[in-house]
Design a protein around this motif. Sequence first.
Motif, PDB file in Angstrom:
ATOM      1  N   LEU A 396      43.290  39.789  44.443  1.00  0.00           N
ATOM      2  CA  LEU A 396      43.448  40.968  43.600  1.00  0.00           C
ATOM      3  C   LEU A 396      42.215  41.843  43.738  1.00  0.00           C
ATOM      4  O   LEU A 396      41.086  41.338  43.776  1.00  0.00           O
ATOM      5  N   VAL A 397      42.425  43.151  43.802  1.00  0.00           N
ATOM      6  CA  VAL A 397      41.331  44.108  43.885  1.00  0.00           C
ATOM      7  C   VAL A 397      41.508  45.122  42.766  1.00  0.00           C
ATOM      8  O   VAL A 397      42.597  45.654  42.554  1.00  0.00           O
ATOM      9  N   SER A 398      40.429  45.396  42.045  1.00  0.00           N
ATOM     10  CA  SER A 398      40.494  46.328  40.923  1.00  0.00           C
ATOM     11  C   SER A 398      40.710  47.761  41.419  1.00  0.00           C
ATOM     12  O   SER A 398      40.416  48.082  42.580  1.00  0.00           O
ATOM     13  N   GLY A 399      41.184  48.606  40.529  1.00  0.00           N
ATOM     14  CA  GLY A 399      41.477  49.988  40.900  1.00  0.00           C
ATOM     15  C   GLY A 399      40.273  50.762  41.381  1.00  0.00           C
ATOM     16  O   GLY A 399      40.411  51.723  42.146  1.00  0.00           O
ATOM     17  N   ALA A 400      39.081  50.363  40.971  1.00  0.00           N
ATOM     18  CA  ALA A 400      37.871  51.055  41.424  1.00  0.00           C
ATOM     19  C   ALA A 400      37.631  50.889  42.918  1.00  0.00           C
ATOM     20  O   ALA A 400      36.839  51.630  43.504  1.00  0.00           O
ATOM     21  N   HIS A 401      38.352  49.962  43.541  1.00  0.00           N
ATOM     22  CA  HIS A 401      38.112  49.669  44.955  1.00  0.00           C
ATOM     23  C   HIS A 401      39.394  49.734  45.784  1.00  0.00           C
ATOM     24  O   HIS A 401      39.487  49.084  46.825  1.00  0.00           O
ATOM     25  N   THR A 402      40.374  50.525  45.320  1.00  0.00           N
ATOM     26  CA  THR A 402      41.628  50.637  46.068  1.00  0.00           C
ATOM     27  C   THR A 402      41.865  52.066  46.522  1.00  0.00           C
ATOM     28  O   THR A 402      41.198  53.007  46.074  1.00  0.00           O
ATOM     29  N   ALA A 593      47.967  41.882  37.046  1.00  0.00           N
ATOM     30  CA  ALA A 593      47.680  43.231  37.543  1.00  0.00           C
ATOM     31  C   ALA A 593      48.657  44.208  36.915  1.00  0.00           C
ATOM     32  O   ALA A 593      49.857  43.936  36.821  1.00  0.00           O
ATOM     33  N   ASP A 594      48.141  45.331  36.466  1.00  0.00           N
ATOM     34  CA  ASP A 594      48.988  46.466  36.087  1.00  0.00           C
ATOM     35  C   ASP A 594      48.404  47.707  36.758  1.00  0.00           C
ATOM     36  O   ASP A 594      47.642  47.597  37.719  1.00  0.00           O
ATOM     37  N   SER A 595      48.745  48.881  36.279  1.00  0.00           N
ATOM     38  CA  SER A 595      48.267  50.100  36.943  1.00  0.00           C
ATOM     39  C   SER A 595      46.806  50.403  36.628  1.00  0.00           C
ATOM     40  O   SER A 595      46.205  51.264  37.277  1.00  0.00           O
ATOM     41  N   ARG A 596      46.224  49.680  35.653  1.00  0.00           N
ATOM     42  CA  ARG A 596      44.854  49.978  35.207  1.00  0.00           C
ATOM     43  C   ARG A 596      43.883  48.826  35.408  1.00  0.00           C
ATOM     44  O   ARG A 596      42.709  49.046  35.666  1.00  0.00           O
ATOM     45  N   ASP A 597      44.375  47.601  35.253  1.00  0.00           N
ATOM     46  CA  ASP A 597      43.481  46.455  35.173  1.00  0.00           C
ATOM     47  C   ASP A 597      43.960  45.288  36.030  1.00  0.00           C
ATOM     48  O   ASP A 597      45.155  45.130  36.294  1.00  0.00           O
TER      49      ASP A 597
END
Length: 936
Positions: A396-402, A593-597
């Motif tokens: 899993l990769v957080s949104g800050a790095h996608t 995982a969702d769209s934010r976290d």
Amino acid sequence: MRPRTRPHRLRSAAVALASALFVTAALTAPATAGATPSPTAAAAPDYCGGRCTDILPPGENGNATLAEILLNRMFGSRPAHTDDQLGPYAALASGYPGLTEAGLRSFFNDASFGVPADQVASTASPRPDVTIVRDKATGVPHITGTTRYGTEFGAGYAAAQDRLWVMDLFRHVGRGELSGFAGGAAANRQLEQSFWQAAPYTEAELQQQIDALAARGGRATQALADANAYLDGINRYVTEAYNGRTFPGEYDLTGHIDPITNAGSIAPFKLTDLVALASVVGALFGSGGGGELASAQVRSAAEARYGKDAGDAVWRSLREADDPEAVRTLHDGQSFPYATVPDDPRGQALPDPGSVVPERMIYDATGSANTATTKANGVLPGNLLTAKHGMSNALLVSGAHTDDGHPVAVFGPQTGYFAPQLLMLEELQGPGISARGAAFAGLSFYVQLGRGQDYAWSATSAGQDITDTYAVPLCTTDGSPVTTAANSYLWHGSCVPFDRLERKDAWSPTTADSTPAGSYTLVMYRSDYGLVTARGTVGGAPVAFTSLRSTYRHEADSIIGFQELNDPGAVHDAPSFQQAAQDINYTFNWFYADSRDIAYYNSGSNPVRAPGVDPGLPVLAQPVYEWADFDPATNTARYTPPAEHPQSVNQDYYVSWNNKQADGYTTAGFGNGSVHRANLLDDRVRALLQGGGKASRVSLTQAMESAALADLRAEDVLPDLIRVLRSAPVTDPAAATALQQLEAWLADGAQRKETSPGSHGYADATAIRVLDAWWPLLADGVMRPGLGDQLFTALTGALQINESPSGGQTGASAGGPVSANESIPHKGSAFQYGWWSYLDKDLRSVLGDPVAGPLARPFCGGGDLTACRNVLLTTLSQAAARTPAQVYPGDADCAVGDQWCADTVIQRPLGGVTDDRTTWQNRPTYQQVVQFSAHR
């Protein structure tokens, strides 16, 4: 159980086919739904935007009639949707390097909610308040209910349509009575014995677990109502299928139903069956610990070899309970101390050397029960439970790095490969339920791993230590001398008898299993300190060694957490997901995982141990060393609070492949050190994000699949070996050639991949063969001289030397108890358990590299580089001389010397229909690739 009276058996396949063709219409027509289809309900909200996909080989359809089974055997034909997910799943091995966003759908299913009108294959309503729609692409059931009861009824009905035989098998496995149901094959007997040893219950005790759940009220009350509705759906389908002769043909082949007269029956399913099924899942995937006797034997052997203090240091270093070089899921320095190894442990109960004898389980054996091997294979691997399990992975990769600011997840359970699969796909939509994903057959009233409206979740087996071994003093009630044969024990100063739990099994030959008639009684003795697994002496005093698991007698408790994961009102963000995971008592690493976290939580009933107790060794059975607040009547104790479980929200990325969770969270078994297969994931995700890189669904899938083809030994230990060998010129021609081939393979990526799709041959095949042959020789040559035979043997009992893709090349064990996992072929999962960390740390020490948490003494060449190099050269030359026939000896599925075939994944047939072999991959069985674009 008593031998079952069997109706007329088939005399030959021809007779069966003739009878089957005589009722062709009945066999090929779908079961009638019994009600007019209700209007399709509006599709549930779906916030994934078409970017949720999944895959579960071989296919959704796990039921085949007798005629379909015989046609498969004679002509290779298969019922629709039996294997249509196997091809895309297998093709990713060659297709991943050129993967594109659009191309993901070539390898994964669309996991969106609902079915477009032009993709509806069938619609049925077994009740007016539920509709089951199956899609054209995969045949997955999409169940929509207007009432809660109807939704769960539909879930049960669809489960029986797709997995009735598997469900029936596993309710018998969970009770330790597989042989009487499926036949007396040696593997069937081995499997039922192992489950009876792990989770023996009387029928009344299964019911007590349901009653205890009912007493909790609230969500538990709803869960039992859901389960009862689910059972009603299963039993409706059983009745319809029996009357219409559309039931699985395995019932004919195993003698339960006469294929000509239809005489016989399929027993209705009941709530206690679900508890038995849950105990199978928990034992296979959701428990940890219990290896204390093996650990104690390693320690005793080490002390015998080196003396007490030095031996203890060697034992601790080999145990690697909290290794500083181990890859962690939580890598930001978070610490969650649990099961910490004390500096000055109290209450240890080390067995006297040579005194431990495994507890006898088989009594009153008759007929073929006295034979250890049979011609029949059995429906499941006999060592399915006793083999060590490394299951599932997650990236899993957080949104800050996608790529677009929304988190990405590629995750799923690695549950083995079977035909039909242990899991099934489904979509459930109804009041308080909105989910799509995978569930274990027979427990699919909730999706266990999958997605909701705006979130997805998955799990990996965690395996933290929730099982302890106690040394229970034996006694006699009549004043006779106490020996290890005594069947009473001391409990708080009183001599009390063990509970004796029995299971009588009997079998007769059938068309499916020719094993001659036989019977036996399985016996387990139980104390308030757990189940008796062995007997021996401690300080000369007779004791029983017992296994106490915190989830024993609580097999159904996790139902609450799974219910919450399916409820959009209960789970709506990362904290509420973690709350749901807290209600699961099995040992799992949960990911979200969702769209934010993105988020993580480690679940399990972690008992609070007495101060100073080392959970990695047997413990004296005395009140002072019991779990805090322990109540044997209910097998409850005080558990570590949720805040002390490893957890996190929005770490930059998470990886898990059954590795260490966090600093201080002690590993239950041996070998979780500097080299672990989770390194394959961690290295690739780090590389993706290096220098501000951004991950996408495509790149994260590529990272997973690249790791799935990697040979861990080659990627992470071979560089050490090469450095030692190249520390001086290699003059032996054979060794030099082998070394050059290994170096070329390493430069090529150290993967086990075909030269081209479908070539059935590996690129770098010779180098792969050399390493396969070399590894057990290396482990022996490097470690045995320092360990000595006794300690070497004991260590192989705690941790196997190798876990190659083929299941071979296990190495010598000097007669010691080697994990059965070494000998399971064609299972896909590999490189979880082995001595890679030992060799890596030792070779780096010899080379003079800094090593955090080094082994307590040098082994290779006694720490001398020249002597170590000579060991490597000698064993490399021996390995290079091994022929393909010696390295890959062949089996019932593969010719002698066929390297690619030896590695292949085979969907182990649980029934009559078989599937093709596929090229090796080390990846989840069910897998999701998700990236939500919006949130409620």
